[in-house]
Design a protein around this motif. Structure first.
Motif, PDB file in Angstrom:
ATOM      1  N   GLY A 132       0.926  -1.382  -0.045  1.00  0.00           N
ATOM      2  CA  GLY A 132      -0.133   0.169  -0.056  1.00  0.00           C
ATOM      3  C   GLY A 132       0.829   1.288   0.005  1.00  0.00           C
ATOM      4  N   LYS A 133       2.011   1.125  -0.323  1.00  0.00           N
ATOM      5  CA  LYS A 133       3.021   2.294  -0.356  1.00  0.00           C
ATOM      6  C   LYS A 133       2.647   3.452  -1.197  1.00  0.00           C
ATOM      7  N   VAL A 147       5.931   0.424   5.595  1.00  0.00           N
ATOM      8  CA  VAL A 147       4.403  -0.011   5.566  1.00  0.00           C
ATOM      9  C   VAL A 147       4.618  -1.559   5.014  1.00  0.00           C
ATOM     10  N   THR A 148       3.646  -2.270   5.986  1.00  0.00           N
ATOM     11  CA  THR A 148       3.744  -3.852   5.632  1.00  0.00           C
ATOM     12  C   THR A 148       2.434  -4.112   5.702  1.00  0.00           C
ATOM     13  N   ALA A 149       2.272  -5.342   5.216  1.00  0.00           N
ATOM     14  CA  ALA A 149       1.101  -6.343   5.293  1.00  0.00           C
ATOM     15  C   ALA A 149       1.262  -7.601   5.331  1.00  0.00           C
ATOM     16  N   SER A 150       0.198  -8.727   5.808  1.00  0.00           N
ATOM     17  CA  SER A 150       0.737 -10.124   5.802  1.00  0.00           C
ATOM     18  C   SER A 150       1.142 -10.443   4.031  1.00  0.00           C
ATOM     19  N   THR A 169      -0.873  -2.538   7.039  1.00  0.00           N
ATOM     20  CA  THR A 169      -1.943  -2.354   6.661  1.00  0.00           C
ATOM     21  C   THR A 169      -2.897  -3.664   6.329  1.00  0.00           C
ATOM     22  N   THR A 170      -2.576  -4.587   7.035  1.00  0.00           N
ATOM     23  CA  THR A 170      -3.385  -5.945   6.851  1.00  0.00           C
ATOM     24  C   THR A 170      -4.802  -5.459   7.076  1.00  0.00           C
ATOM     25  N   GLU A 171      -5.011  -5.149   8.120  1.00  0.00           N
ATOM     26  CA  GLU A 171      -6.462  -4.789   8.581  1.00  0.00           C
ATOM     27  C   GLU A 171      -6.823  -3.653   8.202  1.00  0.00           C
ATOM     28  N   GLY A 201      -7.583   4.622   6.424  1.00  0.00           N
ATOM     29  CA  GLY A 201      -6.954   4.145   7.751  1.00  0.00           C
ATOM     30  C   GLY A 201      -5.571   4.261   7.628  1.00  0.00           C
ATOM     31  N   ALA A 202      -4.851   3.915   6.380  1.00  0.00           N
ATOM     32  CA  ALA A 202      -3.450   3.967   6.482  1.00  0.00           C
ATOM     33  C   ALA A 202      -3.016   5.549   6.160  1.00  0.00           C
TER      34      ALA A 202
END
Ligand code: C5P
Length: 215
Positions: A22-23, A138-141, A195-197, A202-203
């Protein structure tokens, strides 16, 4: 206040993280809101990889990849063929070559100039702008990121399998994190944003509160 960090130095926002976290969406929105130029640095590596492929070369060959990086022109970043599995793999291969990274350093630093900028990539907060005022990692699963990329590909008419997208992404992240030259890792002073959820709003809200805290 240290003489190396004047209060009026340009605002640089460094956003790093793995693929499809989501970067880009976040960086573009921050740049628009704050009136700053935005650079997607992944495009530089993608365009270098494309140049090598155009010439029939191997993106993992340091000599050809360095020559392509030195020959890069701003117009290369507008090419329509910088996305997709072939471009992904070529970008990751050229990005592991130290001479390619050095050749692209000045362009990235000059981009921010006097005005400041938002840049996203893998090493913005660690190598390109270690003094950036705001750093976000910024990460996510892997599953969430692969699903996002798969939906993007499908929207463009691709019939790629979700499992293939996930396998490719896992391999590319592993190469980015394991390489010796500027490996993917959070800067010690980066704020982590998972940002997984989180949706894009929101991010964005989380990032803006970090910007307010660091400004
Ligand atoms: O961000 P994106 O997926 O477009 O980046 C493509 C590839 O370029 C990444 O997998 C990574 O290998 C490389 N890259 C990099 N450093 C950056 C930006 C991208 O090594 N700052």
């Amino acid at each position: 206040m240290s003489e190396h960090r004047p209060a009026n130095r340009p605002l640089i926002i460094a956003i790093d993280g793995p693929a499809a976290a989501g970067k880009g969406t976040l960086a573009r929105r921050l740049a628009g809101t704050l009136g700053l130029p935005y650079l997607d640095t992944g495009l530089l590596y993608r365009a270098v990889g494309r140049r090598v492929l155009d010439g029939g070369g191997d993106p993992a060959d340091p000599t050809g990849a360095e020559a392509a990086a030195r020959a890069l022109r701003p117009a290369d970043l507008d090419r329509p063929d910088l996305r997709g599995p072939e471009a992904d793999a070529a970008a990751t291969a050229v990005a592991a070559i130290p001479a390619v990274r050095s050749a692209l350093l000045a362009f990235q630093r000059n981009f921010a100039g006097e005005r400041g900028a938002v840049l996203d990539g893998r090493d913005i907060g660690t190598v390109i702008f270690p003094d950036a005022r705001v750093k976000l990692f910024v990460t996510a699963s892997l599953q969430a990121r692969a699903r996002r990329r798969w939906l993007e590909l499908r929207a463009k008419g691709s019939d790629a399998e979700l499992s293939t997208v996930e396998t490719d992404m896992r391999a590319r992240d592993a190469l980015d994190a394991a390489r010796a030259a500027a490996p993917l890792r959070p800067a010690p002073d980066a704020a982590l944003l998972d940002t997984t959820e989180l949706d894009a709003d929101g991010a964005f809200r989380a990032a803006m509160s970090e910007v307010a805290r660091r400004r």
